[in-house]
Design a protein around this motif. Structure first.
Motif, PDB file in Angstrom:
ATOM      1  N   LEU B 118       0.843  -1.191   0.000  1.00  0.00           N
ATOM      2  CA  LEU B 118       0.000   0.000   0.000  1.00  0.00           C
ATOM      3  C   LEU B 118       0.880   1.243   0.000  1.00  0.00           C
ATOM      4  O   LEU B 118       1.914   1.289   0.660  1.00  0.00           O
ATOM      5  CB  LEU B 118      -0.916   0.022   1.226  1.00  0.00           C
ATOM      6  N   PRO B 119       0.473   2.261  -0.746  1.00  0.00           N
ATOM      7  CA  PRO B 119       1.287   3.476  -0.808  1.00  0.00           C
ATOM      8  C   PRO B 119       1.330   4.180   0.544  1.00  0.00           C
ATOM      9  O   PRO B 119       0.334   4.185   1.266  1.00  0.00           O
ATOM     10  CB  PRO B 119       0.562   4.333  -1.852  1.00  0.00           C
ATOM     11  N   PRO B 120       2.477   4.772   0.916  1.00  0.00           N
ATOM     12  CA  PRO B 120       2.519   5.514   2.180  1.00  0.00           C
ATOM     13  C   PRO B 120       1.663   6.787   2.156  1.00  0.00           C
ATOM     14  O   PRO B 120       1.235   7.258   3.204  1.00  0.00           O
ATOM     15  CB  PRO B 120       4.010   5.847   2.366  1.00  0.00           C
ATOM     16  N   GLN B 121       1.401   7.323   0.990  1.00  0.00           N
ATOM     17  CA  GLN B 121       0.621   8.571   0.877  1.00  0.00           C
ATOM     18  C   GLN B 121      -0.875   8.310   1.060  1.00  0.00           C
ATOM     19  O   GLN B 121      -1.408   7.372   0.465  1.00  0.00           O
ATOM     20  CB  GLN B 121       0.807   9.221  -0.498  1.00  0.00           C
ATOM     21  N   PRO B 122      -1.572   9.142   1.834  1.00  0.00           N
ATOM     22  CA  PRO B 122      -3.021   8.970   1.970  1.00  0.00           C
ATOM     23  C   PRO B 122      -3.807   9.554   0.795  1.00  0.00           C
ATOM     24  O   PRO B 122      -4.975   9.225   0.634  1.00  0.00           O
ATOM     25  CB  PRO B 122      -3.350   9.741   3.256  1.00  0.00           C
ATOM     26  N   ALA B 123      -3.190  10.406  -0.006  1.00  0.00           N
ATOM     27  CA  ALA B 123      -3.927  11.045  -1.100  1.00  0.00           C
ATOM     28  C   ALA B 123      -4.031  10.091  -2.281  1.00  0.00           C
ATOM     29  O   ALA B 123      -3.040   9.499  -2.701  1.00  0.00           O
ATOM     30  CB  ALA B 123      -3.238  12.334  -1.520  1.00  0.00           C
ATOM     31  N   PRO B 124      -5.235   9.939  -2.835  1.00  0.00           N
ATOM     32  CA  PRO B 124      -5.406   9.091  -4.010  1.00  0.00           C
ATOM     33  C   PRO B 124      -4.841   9.790  -5.242  1.00  0.00           C
ATOM     34  O   PRO B 124      -4.632  10.999  -5.223  1.00  0.00           O
ATOM     35  CB  PRO B 124      -6.926   8.977  -4.133  1.00  0.00           C
ATOM     36  N   PHE B 125      -4.608   9.022  -6.317  1.00  0.00           N
ATOM     37  CA  PHE B 125      -4.163   9.710  -7.542  1.00  0.00           C
ATOM     38  C   PHE B 125      -5.329  10.449  -8.191  1.00  0.00           C
ATOM     39  O   PHE B 125      -5.125  11.434  -8.884  1.00  0.00           O
ATOM     40  CB  PHE B 125      -3.481   8.754  -8.526  1.00  0.00           C
ATOM     41  N   THR B 126      -6.545   9.982  -7.973  1.00  0.00           N
ATOM     42  CA  THR B 126      -7.713  10.745  -8.409  1.00  0.00           C
ATOM     43  C   THR B 126      -8.911  10.336  -7.572  1.00  0.00           C
ATOM     44  O   THR B 126      -8.857   9.367  -6.797  1.00  0.00           O
ATOM     45  CB  THR B 126      -8.026  10.565  -9.910  1.00  0.00           C
ATOM     46  N   VAL B 127      -9.982  11.079  -7.718  1.00  0.00           N
ATOM     47  CA  VAL B 127     -11.253  10.777  -7.074  1.00  0.00           C
ATOM     48  C   VAL B 127     -12.248  10.507  -8.192  1.00  0.00           C
ATOM     49  O   VAL B 127     -12.494  11.378  -9.022  1.00  0.00           O
ATOM     50  CB  VAL B 127     -11.725  11.955  -6.200  1.00  0.00           C
ATOM     51  N   ALA B 128     -12.769   9.286  -8.235  1.00  0.00           N
ATOM     52  CA  ALA B 128     -13.709   8.917  -9.296  1.00  0.00           C
ATOM     53  C   ALA B 128     -15.125   9.002  -8.758  1.00  0.00           C
ATOM     54  O   ALA B 128     -15.447   8.359  -7.759  1.00  0.00           O
ATOM     55  CB  ALA B 128     -13.413   7.506  -9.796  1.00  0.00           C
TER      56      ALA B 128
END
Lengths: 204, 204, 204, 204
Positions: B118-128
């Motif tokens: 799982l990526p360490p960043q909480p931000a998604p690459f986009t919001v669908a």
């Protein structure tokens, strides 16, 4: 408990009533034919069963080069008369786009002359997760499990909060990142302010 | 309509049943004391009134330098027997962190030996954003208004979808971005695959 | 000025010598036929005329869910014998990809058993601009104008810095964000550590 | 080889001459006391030895909600008289911030009345790596190894390219993402346009 008057405009459910930081609230108590509308009881029920989707915004002033020079923090009176500081914040309604919800809550909290420049990117700078139980994450909200998409929003106009209880204070990035401010902010939002500042390179 | 058996494991509500791409469904029909659990009727009701929070993941294989070399696409049978392609996808439960939901749905759709990073960043690459009405956004979902936080998730192990209807097909980034694949993907997710590939520099 | 011995391995130009935080330096003094190789004099000249491209990495340990639990900070001795703290850092060579440079410098500073997981995304979490004159930005470097693409890099193995002067200290996110640590870090990198922590949701 | 006239304004080195997409070029041929200035010979030499730092921008028009509605593509004549399409692009000078370089090149390519809104975030949506040898990455540049920080920049004014060879064509996101446009774009920038569109949710 504060007496709550029905919202005069059923198309606008208000930053205070739906806000993550506002008092527990729902929707107009009058009849409404939109199936997406929830009565206060229904909303209260949903809040105990489902994560609620929110948007949050840190309003900023930028210089001509896009660099953040000031940060807008809201001052709000709780129903108990305490003053707390918070961000622009509110629920995403059924059928509403995230972008529309962001615009609506910015306008509701900062007034119609704020002239926000919503970011072209749909991705938030972070996702803030509020849990009823403190300690699960950096953020908490007694009323509900809320998941907020958080954005930095430059505003170019004049901010005049619509509701008496609100005031916008413009701070330097240094002031906004201070422990003093963090201590005044509700729900752990001092952390969110710092993460917002970091995303625009304004956290030292 | 397919007969739906209760989930044998009440702690696991399944990718199929809660998945954005799966058939309409809710939670175990048996008694459950967790107030965050919804009966099928309650979930159906909530889906007509509130935006539902989802996570979605594009599983990828990377080379030793972190570059994406392959993309995993799920093959799924709908209740009507049609085959469609989709992503890892599922609802965030009340009280569950986004990260936990992401892990749970990856494990549910890819099996316990997928070993996702799982990526360490909480931000998604986009919001669908999925709306019941096609055309409001690039994505639609007949059943509900769903807002999905979308992530690219490298997997390092062996993917063995748990449910019979599922299979993982590994494609090159070029194949995954093709119009042919997009036509097979449900709800407009061909767009989401392309946006995911762009976020990792693998879209040409 | 420290006496500098030629690098035994011409294919490895070393974290110390090219590092943003290391002493002024260039390339092997022996003959080299790669036109991308610069003599010390040439590199010194270039540094007064062009912005130099760097990569920087904050090594982290994550738990099974991808959450950052620890942060690796390097301890380094300057040529003057002072101890300072810094990040993984180094120049991008002519003809080298950013990804290759990142891997090379992580391996050089943390050793071949660090097993870094380079992020699939090519975009850095921030761009750190170092100017010879303090105050232009949050970062400064007496020697040059350097522009660093900064990444958070999970490492899964054992870190054994290759050079005597180096040591990796693992800190909690709270310790890494402290004023005490920031005061020990060179070139303003305490700010970079905080921005890195914010990008992974680990800054409070 | 085209005859090159000295730039009338030594403080402005121009989009054409320093642009990634423009013909090979350097700096004013007249005397200049800024040590950051390079003669054409020196710049040519540096280009064979060091990666050059660039910024690139995709100019966009947005609606009142921040959604991208149009994309600006530049039409440019090469020294050989061929017409190609490209993005706003140019080198970062010694001592110049990335933000200042971005503003300077947007103004140079789109004119002083374009009124760009530079993003508050310092992180680019991607990093485009141009190599002299095609195939190393999606991007190539015969003249040099260039690393470009790429941004989406909303413009609110009137775009009037300063130089005769330039014209701005406004396209819909669909047109901008087409194979037809990609085929006309130099150095592989069709890929960069698609990645830019993906970052703002406008790639289908």
């Amino acid at each position: 408990m504060a007496v709550r008057t029905p919202d005069p405009d059923p198309g606008d459910d208000g930053g205070e009533r739906e806000s993550l930081s506002g008092p527990f609230s729902g929707a107009p108590s009058g009849p409404n034919t939109n199936p997406g509308w929830l009565s206060e009881v229904e909303l209260a029920e949903a809040r105990r069963r489902l994560p609620m989707l929110y948007v949050e915004a840190l309003p900023v002033r930028t210089d001509g080069m896009g660099m953040v020079t000031q940060v807008g923090i809201l001052l709000r009176a709780t129903p108990l008369g305490e003053m707390t500081r918070t961000l622009v914040s509110g629920r995403v309604r059924y059928g509403e786009t995230v972008r529309d919800a962001l615009f609506r809550h910015v306008e509701n909290d900062l007034g119609p002359m704020a002239f926000p420049l919503l970011p072209p990117q749909p991705a938030p700078f972070t996702v803030a997760e509020y849990f009823p139980l403190p300690g699960v994450s950096a953020f908490h909200d007694d009323r509900q499990h809320a998941v907020a998409l958080a954005f930095v929003v430059p505003v170019t106009g004049t901010c005049e909060p619509r509701q008496d209880a609100l005031e916008v204070t413009w701070l330097s990035p240094e002031e906004a990142a201070s422990d003093a401010l963090a201590a005044e902010m509700e729900g752990g939002r001092g952390t969110l302010v710092r993460q917002a500042l970091a995303s625009v390179g304004a956290l030292r």
